[in-house]
Design an enzyme around this catalytic site. Structure first.
Site, short mmCIF file in Angstrom:
data_model
loop_
_atom_site.label_atom_id
_atom_site.label_comp_id
_atom_site.label_asym_id
_atom_site.label_seq_id
_atom_site.Cartn_x
_atom_site.Cartn_y
_atom_site.Cartn_z
N ASN A 176 0.81 -1.22 0.00
CA ASN A 176 0.00 0.00 0.00
C ASN A 176 0.85 1.27 0.00
O ASN A 176 0.45 2.30 -0.55
CB ASN A 176 -1.03 0.00 1.14
CG ASN A 176 -0.41 -0.14 2.50
OD1 ASN A 176 0.75 -0.55 2.63
ND2 ASN A 176 -1.15 0.20 3.53
N GLU A 274 4.03 -3.80 12.28
CA GLU A 274 3.02 -2.76 12.07
C GLU A 274 1.91 -3.43 11.30
O GLU A 274 2.06 -3.72 10.11
CB GLU A 274 3.68 -1.60 11.31
CG GLU A 274 2.97 -0.30 11.53
CD GLU A 274 1.89 -0.13 10.49
OE1 GLU A 274 0.72 -0.42 10.83
OE2 GLU A 274 2.20 0.27 9.38
P1 NAD Z 1 0.15 -9.57 3.71
O1 NAD Z 1 0.36 -9.46 5.17
O2 NAD Z 1 -0.11 -10.92 3.12
O3 NAD Z 1 1.40 -8.95 2.91
C1 NAD Z 1 2.34 -8.05 3.44
C2 NAD Z 1 3.75 -8.54 3.18
O4 NAD Z 1 3.93 -9.82 3.80
C3 NAD Z 1 4.10 -8.74 1.71
O5 NAD Z 1 5.46 -8.40 1.52
C4 NAD Z 1 3.90 -10.23 1.52
O6 NAD Z 1 4.65 -10.74 0.43
C5 NAD Z 1 4.42 -10.76 2.84
N1 NAD Z 1 3.92 -12.08 3.20
C6 NAD Z 1 2.70 -12.61 2.95
N2 NAD Z 1 2.62 -13.85 3.46
C7 NAD Z 1 3.81 -14.12 4.03
C8 NAD Z 1 4.34 -15.24 4.73
N3 NAD Z 1 3.62 -16.34 4.96
N4 NAD Z 1 5.60 -15.17 5.19
C9 NAD Z 1 6.34 -14.06 4.98
N5 NAD Z 1 5.91 -12.97 4.34
C10 NAD Z 1 4.64 -12.99 3.87
O7 NAD Z 1 -1.01 -8.63 3.35
P2 NAD Z 1 -2.03 -8.80 2.13
O8 NAD Z 1 -2.64 -10.14 2.04
O9 NAD Z 1 -1.32 -8.33 0.93
O10 NAD Z 1 -3.16 -7.80 2.58
C11 NAD Z 1 -4.19 -8.33 3.41
C12 NAD Z 1 -4.58 -7.37 4.46
O11 NAD Z 1 -3.44 -6.99 5.24
C13 NAD Z 1 -5.10 -6.04 3.96
O12 NAD Z 1 -6.43 -6.14 3.55
C14 NAD Z 1 -4.91 -5.21 5.19
O13 NAD Z 1 -5.92 -5.47 6.11
C15 NAD Z 1 -3.60 -5.71 5.75
N6 NAD Z 1 -2.46 -4.86 5.33
C16 NAD Z 1 -2.05 -3.92 6.20
C17 NAD Z 1 -1.03 -3.07 5.85
C18 NAD Z 1 -0.58 -2.02 6.79
O14 NAD Z 1 -0.19 -0.96 6.34
N7 NAD Z 1 -0.57 -2.28 8.08
C19 NAD Z 1 -0.42 -3.20 4.61
C20 NAD Z 1 -0.83 -4.21 3.73
C21 NAD Z 1 -1.87 -5.03 4.13
#
Ligand code: NAD
Length: 504
Positions: A176, A274
Site C-alpha cells: 500500500n 506494524e
Molecule cells: P500480507 O500481510 O499478506 O502482505 C504483506 C507482506 O507480507 C508482503 O510483503 C507479503 O509478500 C508478505 N507475506 C505474505 N505472506 C507471508 C508469509 N507467509 N511469510 C512471509 N511474508 C509474507 O497482506 P495482504 O494479504 O497483501 O493484505 C491483506 C490485508 O493486510 C489487507 O487487507 C490489510 O488489512 C492488511 N495490510 C495492512 C497493511 C498495513 O499498512 N498495516 C499493509 C498491507 C496489508
C-alpha cells in the site's frame, strides 16, 4: 480475465501504464534485476508485475530464491562492521544524498508507484516525498543515539548505558506504501548502523528496486542495502532461520505478523510489527460539521482506503447524525474513480483482488443485516478491481465491517448517544492502531485521548503521521514503533557498562 473485461469495456485504459513506463528516462528503473551484495542480479525465473487497474502485465522482475537470500544475509553480515564504524555524520550524509536523489526522481518514482500499486499519481508523488523524509530525518537522528550515565549505586564506579547497532536487519514490506514503508524501516536501520535486506510485496517490486538503484548511487556500500523479490514464504524462511539476522521489521496483515513473530522465536530476534488497524473515528454533536466531514474524508479515502490508519468505524453522535450523512455523501460524490494515471482520479483500483472482494463482501453483509447504502456508483464498468466509494449508514456492531478492517473505499457510519457508550464501543476490538476524536470540548478531547486503546490519536485532525512521530499500534495492531527516536531504537541494543575500581 480482468484484462479482458477492461479491454472490452474501457479500451482507453489499456496500455496506459505500459506507455508511462516506456517513457521513463531511467530505463534501469524497470529492468527488474534484484540487488544483492552491490550487484544487479537477473534470475532464470521471473515474476510478472501487473497494472491493478487493468490486469495487464507491465513488467518482469527477477524471482529470487532461498539461496539468493542466504547470499544476501552473508553479504549483509560482511558489510556490518565497516558500516557501523562509519561516523554517524558520514552515514547521515549518505542517507541525505539518497533522499535528495529520490526527490530528484520524484516524478519517475511516482509513475512506478501508480503503475503497480494503483493509487492516484498525486498521492504517489506525496508518498515519494514522505518516503524521502524518513531518510532525511533519520540521517540526523542517527547522530543522537545517546546513551545514559547512571548515578552509581557502587562506590568508585561509573555506570554507562550505550546504544549499539543490533546487526543485520530484515524488512518485509507491504504494497500500500511501496516506497515509504521501505524508507521508514531502512532509514532507521541504516542510521543506527545496521545493514538491511528488504523483501518487498510481490505486487509492488518496481518501486523497491528503483529505490535501490538510488541507494547505490547515493554511495551506500555493497551489502548494506539489498532488495530481493520472490515468493514470500521462500524468501522469509532463511531470514527467520538465520541467527545472523537480528532484527525483523514487518508491515502487513495481523495474520502474517503472527506467523513471522512465531518464526522469529527460534532465534529470538527483535521483532517490530506494524499490522492491521480498525480505527474508530468519533464525531460529537458540538463539532464544526465541515471540519468533521473534511477529516473523515481524508481519514477514509486516502490511498483509496487501503491504509492501516483508515477510519473504519465512523461513530457520529445522534444530534448531528443526519446532517453529517448528508454532508459526507455530498463530499463523496466529488470523488472520481479511475486509473491512477488519469489526472482527475482520486480513487484508484484495489491493488489486490482479494481486497476488492473483501469490500464487496462487507457491503453485502451490511445490507443483509439492515444497513442503508448511499453509493455514488460511478465506476460500474471500470473492471473488477474497482470499488466505487460506498457509504453505509446505520451500521451496527454485528456487521462484518464494524468488526474487521476494510482496506478499501467503503465508509461505515454508526450512530451513538453518549461519550461513555462510544468509548466502550470504540475499544471493543482486538485492533488498536489509530483513533480519531472530533469535538470542540477540550476536556472531552483530553479524556478520550487518554481512554482510547490505540497507539496514535488524532484530535480534530486526520493528518498526523511523519518521521518524528512514533508510529505503531496497541493490542493486535503490532509491536514496537517506526519513525521517531523509538523507531531508531528498534535497530539498537542497549549495553550496560560498569567501570569499577576508580577510587584513587
Ligand atoms: P500480507 O500481510 O499478506 O502482505 C504483506 C507482506 O507480507 C508482503 O510483503 C507479503 O509478500 C508478505 N507475506 C505474505 N505472506 C507471508 C508469509 N507467509 N511469510 C512471509 N511474508 C509474507 O497482506 P495482504 O494479504 O497483501 O493484505 C491483506 C490485508 O493486510 C489487507 O487487507 C490489510 O488489512 C492488511 N495490510 C495492512 C497493511 C498495513 O499498512 N498495516 C499493509 C498491507 C496489508
Amino acid at each position: 480475465m480482468v484484462y479482458q473485461t477492461v479491454q472490452r469495456k474501457n479500451p482507453h485504459l489499456v496500455g496506459l501504464a505500459a506507455r508511462h513506463l516506456q517513457s521513463l528516462r531511467r530505463r534501469d528503473f524497470v529492468a527488474g534485476a534484484a540487488f544483492i551484495d552491490g550487484r544487479w542480479v537477473a534470475t532464470e525465473q521471473r515474476d510478472v508485475v501487473i497494472d491493478p487497474a487493468t490486469g495487464e502485465e507491465i513488467a518482469y522482475v527477477a524471482r529470487c530464491g532461498a539461496a539468493d537470500m542466504t547470499r544476501a544475509i552473508a553479504a549483509a553480515e560482511r558489510s556490518f562492521r565497516a558500516w557501523r564504524e562509519l561516523l554517524p555524520a558520514r552515514r547521515g550524509t549518505i542517507l541525505r544524498a539518497w533522499a535528495a536523489l529520490m526527490l530528484d526522481h520524484l516524478d519517475e518514482l511516482a509513475v512506478l508507484v501508480t503503475s503497480e500499486q494503483g493509487k492516484p499519481l498525486v498521492e504517489a508523488r506525496q508518498e515519494v516525498a514522505y518516503g524521502a523524509g524518513f531518510l532525511d530525518w533519520f540521517a540526523a537522528e542517527g547522530e543522537r543515539a545517546y546513551g545514559e550515565t547512571i548515578p552509581s549505586h557502587k562506590p568508585g564506579s561509573l555506570l554507562q548505558v550505550r546504544m549499539q547497532p543490533i546487526g543485520v536487519a530484515a524488512a518485509i514490506t507491504p504494497w500500500n506504501f511501496p516506497i515509504a514503508m521501505i524508507t521508514r524501516k531502512a532509514g532507521a536501520a541504516l542510521a543506527a548502523g545496521c545493514p538491511i535486506i528488504v523483501k518487498p510485496a510481490p505486487e509492488t517490486p518496481l518501486s523497491a528496486l528503483a529505490v535501490a538503484r538510488l541507494a547505490e548511487e547515493a554511495g551506500i556500500p555493497s551489502g548494506v542495502f539489498q532488495v530481493l523479490v520472490g515468493h514470500p514464504i521462500e524468501l522469509s524462511a532463511p531470514l527467520l532461520r538465520d541467527e545472523r539476522v537480528r532484527a525483523l521489521s514487518f508491515t502487513g496483515s495481523t495474520q502474517v505478523g503472527r506467523l513471522l513473530l512465531e518464526g522469529a522465536a527460534d532465534t529470538v530476534k527483535k521483532v517490530s510489527l506494524e499490522l492491521g488497524g480498525h480505527a474508530p473515528f468519533l464525531i460529537f454533536d458540538d463539532v464544526d460539521l465541515d471540519k468533521a466531514v473534511k477529516g473523515a474524508m481524508a481519514a477514509k479515502f486516502a490511498t483509496s482506503g487501503q491504509d492501516c490508519l483508515a477510519a473504519n468505524r465512523i461513530y457520529v453522535q445522534k444530534g448531528i447524525y443526519d446532517a453529517f450523512i448528508n454532508a459526507f455523501a455530498a463530499a463523496m460524490a466529488e470523488l472520481k474513480v479511475g486509473h491512477g494515471l488519469e489526472a482527475a482520479t482520486s480513487i484508484g483500483p484495489m491493488t489486490k483482488s482479494s481486497v476488492a472482494d473483501k469490500c464487496r463482501g462487507q457491503i453485502d453483509d451490511a445490507l443483509a443485516k439492515g444497513a442503508r447504502v448511499i453509493c455514488a456508483d460511478q465506476a460500474p464498468n471500470l473492471g473488477p478491481s474497482f470499488v466505487p466509494p460506498t457509504l453505509l449508514c446505520d451500521v451496527t456492531e454485528d456487521m462484518l465491517i464494524a468488526r474487521e478492517e476494510t482496506f478499501g473505499p467503503v465508509a461505515a457510519v454508526l450512530p451513538f448517544d453518549t461519550e461513555e457508550e462510544v468509548i466502550a464501543r470504540a475499544n471493543a476490538n482486538e485492533m488498536g492502531l489509530a483513533g480519531y476524536v472530533f469535538t470542540n470540548d477540550l476536556r472531552r478531547a483530553l479524556r478520550l485521548s487518554e481512554r482510547l486503546e490505540c497507539g496514535m490519536v488524532g484530535i480534530n485532525t486526520a493528518s498526523f503521521t511523519g518521521p518524528p512521530i512514533p508510529f505503531g499500534g496497541w493490542k493486535q495492531s503490532g509491536l514496537g514503533r517506526e519513525g521517531s527516536r523509538q523507531g531508531l531504537a528498534e535497530y539498537m541494543e542497549l549495553k550496560y557498562v560498569c567501570i569499577g575500581d576508580l577510587a584513587a
